[in-house]
Design an enzyme around this catalytic site. Structure first.
Site, PDB file in Angstrom:
ATOM      1  N   LYS A   1       7.413   0.138  14.035  1.00 55.74           N
ATOM      2  CA  LYS A   1       8.871   0.021  13.875  1.00 55.74           C
ATOM      3  C   LYS A   1       9.498  -1.215  14.523  1.00 55.74           C
ATOM      4  O   LYS A   1      10.619  -1.600  14.170  1.00 55.74           O
ATOM      5  CB  LYS A   1       9.556   1.265  14.454  1.00 55.74           C
ATOM      6  CG  LYS A   1       9.328   2.519  13.639  1.00 55.74           C
ATOM      7  CD  LYS A   1       9.991   2.394  12.293  1.00 55.74           C
ATOM      8  CE  LYS A   1       9.629   3.522  11.368  1.00 55.74           C
ATOM      9  NZ  LYS A   1       9.799   3.187   9.960  1.00 55.74           N
TER      10      LYS A   1
ATOM     11  N   TYR B   1      -4.453   5.628  11.019  1.00 53.26           N
ATOM     12  CA  TYR B   1      -4.222   6.053  12.404  1.00 53.26           C
ATOM     13  C   TYR B   1      -5.189   7.195  12.697  1.00 53.26           C
ATOM     14  O   TYR B   1      -5.255   8.152  11.925  1.00 53.26           O
ATOM     15  CB  TYR B   1      -2.795   6.588  12.574  1.00 53.26           C
ATOM     16  CG  TYR B   1      -1.691   5.568  12.386  1.00 53.26           C
ATOM     17  CD1 TYR B   1      -1.209   4.846  13.462  1.00 53.26           C
ATOM     18  CD2 TYR B   1      -1.101   5.352  11.136  1.00 53.26           C
ATOM     19  CE1 TYR B   1      -0.170   3.922  13.309  1.00 53.26           C
ATOM     20  CE2 TYR B   1      -0.063   4.432  10.974  1.00 53.26           C
ATOM     21  CZ  TYR B   1       0.393   3.725  12.060  1.00 53.26           C
ATOM     22  OH  TYR B   1       1.417   2.822  11.898  1.00 53.26           O
TER      23      TYR B   1
ATOM     24  N   TYR C   1       8.712   6.932   8.156  1.00 52.41           N
ATOM     25  CA  TYR C   1       7.828   5.764   8.147  1.00 52.41           C
ATOM     26  C   TYR C   1       8.449   4.644   7.296  1.00 52.41           C
ATOM     27  O   TYR C   1       8.429   3.473   7.673  1.00 52.41           O
ATOM     28  CB  TYR C   1       6.454   6.172   7.615  1.00 52.41           C
ATOM     29  CG  TYR C   1       5.358   5.161   7.830  1.00 52.41           C
ATOM     30  CD1 TYR C   1       5.125   4.612   9.087  1.00 52.41           C
ATOM     31  CD2 TYR C   1       4.532   4.764   6.781  1.00 52.41           C
ATOM     32  CE1 TYR C   1       4.116   3.685   9.290  1.00 52.41           C
ATOM     33  CE2 TYR C   1       3.514   3.842   6.975  1.00 52.41           C
ATOM     34  CZ  TYR C   1       3.314   3.303   8.228  1.00 52.41           C
ATOM     35  OH  TYR C   1       2.318   2.379   8.424  1.00 52.41           O
TER      36      TYR C   1
ATOM     37  N   PRO D   1       3.983   0.800  19.507  1.00 43.56           N
ATOM     38  CA  PRO D   1       3.672   0.289  18.164  1.00 43.56           C
ATOM     39  C   PRO D   1       3.226   1.358  17.154  1.00 43.56           C
ATOM     40  O   PRO D   1       3.169   1.088  15.951  1.00 43.56           O
ATOM     41  CB  PRO D   1       2.561  -0.735  18.404  1.00 43.56           C
ATOM     42  CG  PRO D   1       2.025  -0.441  19.761  1.00 43.56           C
ATOM     43  CD  PRO D   1       3.117   0.220  20.535  1.00 43.56           C
TER      44      PRO D   1
ATOM     45  N   HIS E   1       0.843  -1.200   0.000  1.00 44.33           N
ATOM     46  CA  HIS E   1       0.000   0.000   0.000  1.00 44.33           C
ATOM     47  C   HIS E   1       0.873   1.243   0.000  1.00 44.33           C
ATOM     48  O   HIS E   1       2.048   1.202   0.351  1.00 44.33           O
ATOM     49  CB  HIS E   1      -0.985  -0.013   1.172  1.00 44.33           C
ATOM     50  CG  HIS E   1      -0.388  -0.287   2.507  1.00 44.33           C
ATOM     51  ND1 HIS E   1       0.105   0.676   3.329  1.00 44.33           N
ATOM     52  CD2 HIS E   1      -0.168  -1.460   3.156  1.00 44.33           C
ATOM     53  CE1 HIS E   1       0.571   0.138   4.433  1.00 44.33           C
ATOM     54  NE2 HIS E   1       0.432  -1.157   4.351  1.00 44.33           N
TER      55      HIS E   1
END
Ligand code: RFL
Ligand code: PHB
Length: 392
Positions: A297, A201, A385, A293, A73
């Site tokens: 990572k 998120y 990220y 979390p 994605h």
């Protein structure tokens, strides 16, 4: 007494991957795992892989199932109460997608190849103890079926997670720890329902929420919860209702509910132990560091630690050269701290803290607005990220 080149404590993803890579380099290892294989495989944890982790796993011959079942994605969405969500587009900014592929599947694959290649994994190894770490001939003792066994080795790899014995075997004066505990945890569920299809998120005044996935018919969701939360108080209906309240309406409407097949609570913590080495003991993965979390990572760091450590051990055995062993801790820690900072920042932005007052809440909203409007701010988050490249 048995002998091996590398005694690996812990058969989670870090220990199994290290053992597999050492085998590819013709280096012998034994894994001592406290639990049974079945227990290790029923733990549900990470779900998102950085592009560097995907490439590394592929190069290690572990790509087939990941490429078949993993879901690539473009990045993750950030949603905010009463605001329109936006995408942190890792693909656009860094040229590579993120991949949803569960830690359980990776661990299953690692067990499969280790068993296929005759790897030695001692399950239910109890009371593991490490000896003579500062010398040139360390030893590892354990109990199995009531008998004590000892293994002589050249190196010990501590891959036994946060609660393991390896880090605790280092004398206090030889290690420094850094820690931040958060006043909340994540209540997570797995459900055999079609996912919303993206990693989202969300921040809401009732707390953080996350939508994720493991496959086309397997969803993973989390909500921020208090540390005193009792799972028994969270039947599925209550979870779904709370989850939907925390997402903007358009996203909440896309959530398909159904019975949960797993439900668990994880407290959030930041933790680093320095250095990641003591004599002939080398720490890797959660044994050396924990990230909350948020930002996904933890597993990615375990994978990059193993990359550095295996390369160093191979250089030692193949070339009698210890340069990579000497620089292992420093190199690994550079990536670790970058991930610590990113996870901490994202955790602060997206969760509700008991001490958050109106001022703090406005500052967070302003940060969301800035991130949403600024291409360069998004590029920075996307870069973090996607993760730093592995160092040469
Ligand atoms: P593990 O997986 O904890 O494995 C350690 C193994 O060592 C064994 N052990 C012992 N064996 C022998 N003797 C002893 N004394 C022992 N003590 C322990 C244990 O039984 C276990 O099998 O550590 P490892 O290999 O370093 O792997 C780290 C990852 O598991 C962890 O970082 C991630 O799961 C973190 N994480 C995530 N990471 C990501 O990269 N992306 C994600 O999306 C993500 N999501 C998550 C997560 C962790 C979570 N929880 C539950 C903490 C989501 C959650 C909810
Ligand atoms: C997950 O799918 O379990 C997951 C995704 C993103 C995170 C953490 C966990 O940041």
């Amino acid at each position: 007494m048995r002998r091996t080149q590398v005694a690996i404590i812990g058969g989670g993803p870090a220990g199994l991957l290290l053992s597999h890579l050492l085998h590819l380099d013709k280096i012998d290892s034994v894994i001592l795992e406290r639990q049974t294989k079945a227990y290790v495989l029923q733990r549900i944890r990470a779900g998102v892989l950085e592009p560097g982790s995907v490439k590394f796993l592929r190069d290690a011959g572990l790509g087939e199932r990941m490429d078949r079942e993993g879901h690539a994605h473009d990045g993750s969405w950030i949603a905010w109460q009463d605001r329109e969500a936006f995408l942190i587009n890792t693909k656009a900014h860094c040229g590579k997608p993120m991949t949803s592929f569960g830690q359980t599947a990776i661990t299953e694959e690692l067990y499969r190849v280790r068993e296929r290649d005759g790897g030695r994994i001692v399950e239910e190894a109890e009371n593991v103890r490490l000896f003579d770490l500062a010398g040139s001939a360390p030893k590892v003792a354990y109990e199995k079926d009531g008998e004590t066994a000892t293994i002589e080795c050249d190196f010990v790899a501590g891959c036994d997670g946060f609660h393991g014995v390896s880090r605790r075997s280092i004398p206090g004066a030889a290690i420094k720890t850094f820690e931040r505990a958060y006043p909340f945890g994540w209540l997570g569920i797995m459900s055999e329902t079609p996912p919303v299809g993206e990693v989202i998120y969300a921040r809401h005044e009732r707390g953080f929420a996350l939508a994720s996935l493991r496959g086309p018919a397997l969803s993973r969701y989390y909500i921020q919860c208090g540390l005193d939360t009792d799972i028994a108080d969270w039947p599925d209906d209550r979870f779904w209702e709370e989850l939907k309240r925390r997402f903007p309406t358009d996203i909440a409407q896309r959530i398909v509910t159904g019975p949960s097949i797993e439900k668990s609570i994880a407290p959030l913590r930041s933790f680093v132990a320095e250095p990641m080495r003591y004599g002939r003991l080398f720490l890797a993965g959660d044994a050396a560091h924990i990230v909350p979390p948020t930002g996904a990572k933890g597993l990615n760091l375990a994978i990059s630690d193993v990359f550095y450590l295996e390369r160093a051990l191979a250089q030692h055995f193949r070339e009698r050269d210890d340069r990579y062993l000497e620089s292992y801790s420093d190199m690994a820690l550079r990536r670790v701290w970058a991930a610590e900072r990113f996870s901490w920042q994202l955790t602060k932005l997206l969760h509700v803290f008991p001490e958050d007052d109106d001022f703090e809440t406005r500052i967070k909203l302003s940060e969301f607005d800035h991130l949403k409007a600024s291409r360069s701010a998004q590029a920075s988050v996307a870069e973090q990220y996607a993760g730093l490249p592995f160092e040469d």
